[in-house]
Scaffold this active site. Structure first.
Site, PDB file in Angstrom:
ATOM      1  CG  LEU A 111      39.145  19.273  39.403  1.00  0.00           C
ATOM      2  CD1 LEU A 111      39.018  18.756  40.838  1.00  0.00           C
ATOM      3  CD2 LEU A 111      39.108  20.790  39.406  1.00  0.00           C
ATOM      4  CG  ASP A 112      37.562  13.101  38.397  1.00  0.00           C
ATOM      5  OD1 ASP A 112      38.653  12.597  38.115  1.00  0.00           O
ATOM      6  OD2 ASP A 112      36.870  12.750  39.365  1.00  0.00           O
ATOM      7  NE  ARG A 113      35.220  15.679  28.870  1.00  0.00           N
ATOM      8  CZ  ARG A 113      34.368  15.022  28.109  1.00  0.00           C
ATOM      9  NH1 ARG A 113      34.159  13.738  28.296  1.00  0.00           N
ATOM     10  NH2 ARG A 113      33.750  15.641  27.133  1.00  0.00           N
ATOM     11  CB  SER A 168      35.529  17.801  39.224  1.00  0.00           C
ATOM     12  OG  SER A 168      35.039  16.531  39.632  1.00  0.00           O
ATOM     13  NE  ARG A 216      34.426   9.311  38.398  1.00  0.00           N
ATOM     14  CZ  ARG A 216      33.898  10.395  37.825  1.00  0.00           C
ATOM     15  NH1 ARG A 216      34.687  11.234  37.183  1.00  0.00           N
ATOM     16  NH2 ARG A 216      32.615  10.627  37.858  1.00  0.00           N
TER      17      ARG A 216
END
Length: 183
Positions: free
Chosen positions: A41-43, A45, A141
């Site tokens: 999970l992106d930083r 998000s 992403r």
């Protein structure tokens, strides 16, 4: 016994246990030996991240061939149009190919959400709107690129479900542990 950790990842936290640049990581919240993130999970998000000590379970959750559904609440810049929602549903062409069809609905702002830290940017003359989107793939992403491709950039992205596991009322930075049968 197999351990499965359901973690509500706050904004700004990396999905790894170490970082040479001193940024916030999973180690700041989780001190359980032998578990690893099942997916990323992106930083920037937030929301549900699963960690497990079982390689087979990790593969079942993350393998592209398994096509595990992941559901997100997404705040976008602008009042998203019906046409943009329809385009997201049918798949959007990105630089690395066309996305699979997605389940997408425009929704009211979720009432039970925690405030984001830091808050999203707010522009007085431009409204924001929310969608719920479920996808079965995980390009880098992807949702951010999808919403930008239809003209409504993502401001906030919260994963609330991965397959059978839901975030529920788990607060940011908190986790719960499930144990499952034998390996």
């Amino acid at each position: 016994m197999v351990k499965l950790v359901l973690f509500n990842k706050p904004h700004g936290v990396l999905c790894q246990f170490r970082d040479s640049d001193g940024r916030s990581t999973l180690a700041d919240f989780i001190d359980i030996p032998g578990v690893y993130a099942a997916g990323r999970l992106d930083r920037d998000s937030e929301g549900l991240l699963l960690l497990t000590d079982d390689g087979k379970l990790q593969n079942r959750i993350t393998a592209p061939a398994k096509k595990t559904w992941k559901r997100y609440l997404v705040q976008v810049d602008g009042d998203i149009s019906d046409d943009a929602v329809a385009r997201l549903r049918s798949g959007v062409t990105l630089k690395d190919g066309k996305t699979r069809s997605a389940m997408v609905d425009k929704i009211d702002e979720p009432e039970s959400l925690w405030p984001r830290d830091p808050p999203i940017r707010v522009r007085k003359n431009i409204p924001t709107s929310w969608i719920e989107i479920s996808i079965r793939e995980g390009k880098n992403r992807q949702i951010r690129r999808m919403t930008a491709a239809v003209g409504f950039p993502t401001l906030r992205l919260i994963r609330v479900q991965i397959g059978e596991w839901e975030l529920g009322d788990l607060q940011p930075g908190k986790f719960s542990i499930e144990t499952r049968g034998k390996r």
